[in-house]
Design a protein around this motif. Structure first.
Motif, PDB file in Angstrom:
ATOM      1  N   TYR A 233     -14.075   2.529   4.444  1.00  0.00           N
ATOM      2  CA  TYR A 233     -12.846   1.704   3.034  1.00  0.00           C
ATOM      3  C   TYR A 233     -11.572   0.205   3.943  1.00  0.00           C
ATOM      4  CZ  TYR A 233      -9.409   1.027  -0.444  1.00  0.00           C
ATOM      5  OH  TYR A 233      -8.354   0.710  -1.452  1.00  0.00           O
ATOM      6  N   ASP A 234     -11.454  -0.425   3.535  1.00  0.00           N
ATOM      7  CA  ASP A 234     -11.098  -1.764   3.990  1.00  0.00           C
ATOM      8  C   ASP A 234     -11.947  -3.446   4.390  1.00  0.00           C
ATOM      9  OD1 ASP A 234      -8.422   0.031   4.042  1.00  0.00           O
ATOM     10  OD2 ASP A 234      -8.966   0.507   6.028  1.00  0.00           O
TER      11      ASP A 234
ATOM     12  N   GLN B 157     -10.671  -4.318   1.138  1.00  0.00           N
ATOM     13  CA  GLN B 157      -9.192  -4.468   0.408  1.00  0.00           C
ATOM     14  C   GLN B 157      -9.339  -6.254   0.570  1.00  0.00           C
ATOM     15  OE1 GLN B 157      -5.885  -2.464   1.040  1.00  0.00           O
ATOM     16  NE2 GLN B 157      -7.011  -1.066   3.324  1.00  0.00           N
TER      17      GLN B 157
ATOM     18  N   PRO C 233     -10.462  -3.516  -5.349  1.00  0.00           N
ATOM     19  CA  PRO C 233     -11.412  -3.462  -4.293  1.00  0.00           C
ATOM     20  C   PRO C 233     -12.222  -4.394  -4.630  1.00  0.00           C
ATOM     21  CG  PRO C 233     -11.436  -1.622  -5.382  1.00  0.00           C
ATOM     22  CD  PRO C 233     -10.432  -2.814  -6.454  1.00  0.00           C
TER      23      PRO C 233
ATOM     24  N   ASP D  61      -6.671   2.037  -5.215  1.00  0.00           N
ATOM     25  CA  ASP D  61      -7.086   3.232  -3.836  1.00  0.00           C
ATOM     26  C   ASP D  61      -8.564   4.429  -5.201  1.00  0.00           C
ATOM     27  OD1 ASP D  61      -5.659   3.164  -1.229  1.00  0.00           O
ATOM     28  OD2 ASP D  61      -4.583   3.184  -3.034  1.00  0.00           O
TER      29      ASP D  61
ATOM     30  N   ASN E 274       0.735  -1.389  -0.100  1.00  0.00           N
ATOM     31  CA  ASN E 274       0.103   0.273  -0.221  1.00  0.00           C
ATOM     32  C   ASN E 274       0.850   1.176  -0.224  1.00  0.00           C
ATOM     33  OD1 ASN E 274      -2.494  -1.108  -0.237  1.00  0.00           O
ATOM     34  ND2 ASN E 274      -3.178  -1.250   1.203  1.00  0.00           N
TER      35      ASN E 274
ATOM     36  N   CYS F 168      -3.798  -2.393  -3.013  1.00  0.00           N
ATOM     37  CA  CYS F 168      -5.842  -2.130  -3.368  1.00  0.00           C
ATOM     38  C   CYS F 168      -5.372  -0.888  -4.515  1.00  0.00           C
ATOM     39  CB  CYS F 168      -5.890  -1.645  -2.312  1.00  0.00           C
ATOM     40  SG  CYS F 168      -7.794  -1.737  -2.527  1.00  0.00           S
TER      41      CYS F 168
END
Length: 361
Positions: A276-277, A294, A325, A163, A148, A161
């Motif tokens: 996000y995640d 992710q 993602p 983004d 990342n 990932c």
């Protein structure tokens, strides 16, 4: 010895003859049976025979920013497990504000003669940082892999990932629900993942909503990562009339939900929030959080395999591997509230049973 064989056989639910074959490292025993016997040894407190002790292929450092954000323990768990399967012993280095720095951890790891280092969301993701530190490690030579964040000119594998795509997917989800006034909350713009999210947000808002560049700039709020940063940024966006918010982390999304509730607004009836995640427990918040997942396992395994290849002298491609993602739709997003409706009375989607982890009011 007879009593020990009997105890081990009973614990492992196998015959004493099988236990004997395993202890003497003889063939003819299924791998799962062999593992059951070794586990029984550990459970009963018996020391494994020297011939059965797997020698470590070496130490590997794992440097992560902190453990308060649950996405980092998730990465650490998979990386450590995958390293162990390859025979390496992981050494976890966790940074805390005011504590040991990344460079200090690296010096400690070098003193312990590690075989390689995995950096998760480290200084390699910070465009304001001096990346010569990584070039010096490669020149030693020491194999390294970065997760990342990307820095050009470093001859190492990068795993990230996507983004930008994640933000575009999140915006497209809200647009499909009728939202047009959509805001973005993410971290400081010196970080590569943040820059990519802002870029994806601008692309999606321009293409899907027709928002001008000036309007997009007014809808993007940069703040500190974490619940407090998300709450402060969301408050400013709510005052500008947004009906949907895309966040740069799940913790920021929880802060956005708290900001909405403090203003008497309901999530998702009045404001939809995307995280996000998809870090652990996000399915159990109130409401369960819609988020961009992710692919932690795939990313962590790819990083370890690249590092092990480098350690074994098989150079992995020195480029960035981008992982797609996945949008995970839960209860924090819904169809936009119609104009003129009383706040808190907008359309609500069916929710699962009450969850155990509530977002603080």
């Amino acid at each position: 010895m007879r009593a020990r064989l009997s105890d081990i056989a009973q614990q492992a639910e196998v015959s004493e003859a099988t236990v004997s074959r395993v202890l003497n490292d003889r063939p003819g025993v299924a791998p799962e049976t062999r593992q059951a016997v070794l586990t029984a040894l550990d459970v009963l407190g018996y020391e494994r025979p020297a011939r059965l002790r797997k020698r470590s292929a070496g130490l590997v450092g794992l440097v992560v920013p902190e453990l308060e954000n649950p996405i980092f323990p998730a990465f650490a768990q998979v990386i450590e497990s995958t390293l162990a399967q390859s025979g390496f012993t992981p050494v976890l280095c966790t940074q805390t504000p005011g504590g040991v720095t990344e460079d200090e951890y690296v010096e400690m790891l070098l003193d312990r003669q590690v075989s390689g280092i995995v950096f998760v969301s480290g200084l390699h993701a910070d465009t304001a940082a001096n990346h010569d530190r990584y070039r010096a490690l490669i020149a030693r030579p020491l194999p390294i892999v970065m997760i990342n964040g990307y820095a050009p000119g470093i001859a190492a594998p990068f795993v990230s990932c996507d983004d930008g795509e994640a933000t575009e997917l999140a915006v497209a989800h809200l647009v499909a629900l009728g939202h047009r006034r959509i805001g973005l909350i993410t971290g400081p713009d010196r970080f590569v993942p943040v820059q990519r999210r802002v870029g994806g947000f601008k692309t999606a808002m321009t293409r899907l909503v027709g928002t001008t560049e000036t309007e997009v700039a007014d809808l993007a709020e940069l703040s500190l990562f974490g619940v407090e940063g998300g709450e402060a940024a969301a408050g400013r966006l709510i005052e500008r009339g947004v009906t949907g918010i895309v966040c740069g982390s799940d913790l920021m999304a929880l802060g956005a939900i708290r900001a909405a509730r403090q203003r008497g607004l309901s999530v998702p009836a009045d404001i939809s929030v995307v995280g996000y995640d998809d870090s652990p427990l996000m399915a159990f918040t109130d409401p369960p959080l819609t988020t961009m997942r992710q692919p932690v396992t795939a990313m962590a395994v790819a990083a370890v395999r690249a590092l092990v290849d480098e350690i074994n002298g098989h150079a992995a491609p020195h480029s960035e591997y981008l992982f797609r993602p996945e949008l995970v739709v839960r209860g924090s997003t819904a169809v936009v509230r119609q104009a003129g409706a009383t706040p808190g009375t907008g359309p609500k989607r069916q929710r699962p049973a009450p969850s155990s982890l509530a977002v603080p009011a």
